[in-house]
Design an enzyme around this catalytic site. Structure first.
Site, PDB file in Angstrom:
ATOM      1  N   GLY A 245      -7.329  -5.865   9.577  1.00 35.41           N
ATOM      2  CA  GLY A 245      -7.092  -5.180  10.843  1.00 35.41           C
ATOM      3  C   GLY A 245      -8.371  -4.556  11.378  1.00 35.41           C
ATOM      4  CG  HIS A 246     -10.228  -1.313   9.293  1.00 36.19           C
ATOM      5  ND1 HIS A 246      -9.732  -1.182   8.014  1.00 36.19           N
ATOM      6  CD2 HIS A 246      -9.859  -0.196   9.955  1.00 36.19           C
ATOM      7  CE1 HIS A 246      -9.101  -0.037   7.911  1.00 36.19           C
ATOM      8  NE2 HIS A 246      -9.153   0.587   9.079  1.00 36.19           N
TER       9      HIS A 246
ATOM     10  N   GLY B 123      -6.620   0.205  16.827  1.00 36.06           N
ATOM     11  CA  GLY B 123      -5.445  -0.641  16.672  1.00 36.06           C
ATOM     12  C   GLY B 123      -4.188  -0.027  17.267  1.00 36.06           C
TER      13      GLY B 123
ATOM     14  CG  LEU C 130      -3.076  -6.318   7.637  1.00 36.20           C
ATOM     15  CD1 LEU C 130      -4.418  -7.028   7.749  1.00 36.20           C
ATOM     16  CD2 LEU C 130      -2.429  -6.653   6.293  1.00 36.20           C
TER      17      LEU C 130
ATOM     18  NE  ARG D 150      -1.176   6.961   5.559  1.00 36.87           N
ATOM     19  CZ  ARG D 150      -1.517   8.181   5.136  1.00 36.87           C
ATOM     20  NH1 ARG D 150      -1.306   8.503   3.878  1.00 36.87           N
ATOM     21  NH2 ARG D 150      -2.067   9.061   5.951  1.00 36.87           N
TER      22      ARG D 150
END
Length: 281
Positions: free
Chosen positions: A42-43, A154, A190, A193
């Site tokens: 995601g990042h 996001g 995603l 955590r």
């Protein structure tokens, strides 16, 4: 330390504000991706969007203690700088990584005056008192330091994106770009955590996520979506052995309660095995 220095030479890692100011001074087209580490796909998608859109891209890694309303949550937050750097160094054309200490972010010791409006004390803001005040404060400080042209965030943390976008774009001449939530092959959003779960627990969380996603389609023909969700809430808690904080349908423009399918999202926050997860769909 040797590992960090070796990567530093390759990746232009910035470890304090003095170096940050000297390094970024010549540039006026910086894309900024703020993170708390636990780097995942995601990042990476945010970083790649920034690289396509800006001449220079900076990623920050800073776990901000002031946005945690639970000290246990802060202490258990997954953090592994070495692993994050290993992932980030593989991204071509990533220019800068900023890894500040607390004193760098809070070098201006003036107490924040940022307050969340009463109408915005909903969803996560209702259950995590002081959380978004901490988020807006650190984003204000990071933006002042970095002076980016665009910030990429996001949509999984939709309320955070909504509040940061309204705050930052009003105060600075900067665009905050919301980017699509990235999910794994089993439709789980995603999140850093997710690293806190073992394989069996992760499989169960994926089943929960699929169930929530399927709810979205079911609400197409429902007249009162929120009444439907509230009736379903206890059944979901019992079936998956979870504790749901909120399960609500809200307008995506202003986050007000909505019973319409169009221009809305279902927002959920729940605890599984003591770990808090959020999503929207």
């Amino acid at each position: 330390m040797f590992y960090l220095l070796n990567i530093l030479i390759q990746m232009k890692i910035i470890l304090n504000n003095s170096i940050l100011r000297k390094t970024l001074g010549p540039f006026n087209d910086i894309g900024f991706v703020p993170t708390m580490g636990g780097i995942h796909e995601g990042h990476i998608s945010l970083i790649e969007k920034s690289i396509k859109s800006n001449k220079k891209t900076l990623v920050s890694i800073f776990v901000n203690p002031k946005q945690f309303n639970d000290i246990k949550d802060f202490k258990s937050y997954p953090s592994n700088i070495k692993n994050d750097l290993t992932i980030l160094k593989k991204i071509k054309k990533l220019d800068f990584i900023y890894i500040p200490k607390f004193k760098d972010i809070y070098e201006d010791k003036k107490k924040s005056q940022i307050k969340i409006k009463r109408k915005d004390k909903i969803l996560c803001a209702k259950y995590r008192i002081g959380h978004f005040e901490g988020v807006l404060d650190v984003m204000n400080r990071l933006t002042t330091l970095i002076k980016p042209k665009k910030i990429f965030m996001g949509k999984k943390d939709f309320q955070q994106l909504y509040l940061v976008k309204n705050f930052i774009e009003k105060k600075f001449n900067i665009k905050v770009i919301g980017c699509k939530t990235v999910r794994n092959k089993n439709k789980l959003a995603l999140s850093s955590r997710n690293l806190l779960f073992n394989k069996q627990e992760l499989n169960e969380v994926e089943k929960i996520s699929k169930t929530f996603l399927n709810l979205r389609n079911k609400t197409k023909s429902i007249n009162n979506i929120n009444r439907f969700l509230q009736k379903l809430k206890k059944d979901l808690e019992r079936f998956f052995n979870i504790k749901i904080e909120y399960l609500e349908n809200r307008n995506i423009k202003n986050l007000t309660i909505s019973n319409k399918y169009l221009k809305s999202k279902i927002f959920v926050s729940y605890y599984y095995k003591g770990i808090r997860l959020i999503d929207n769909f």
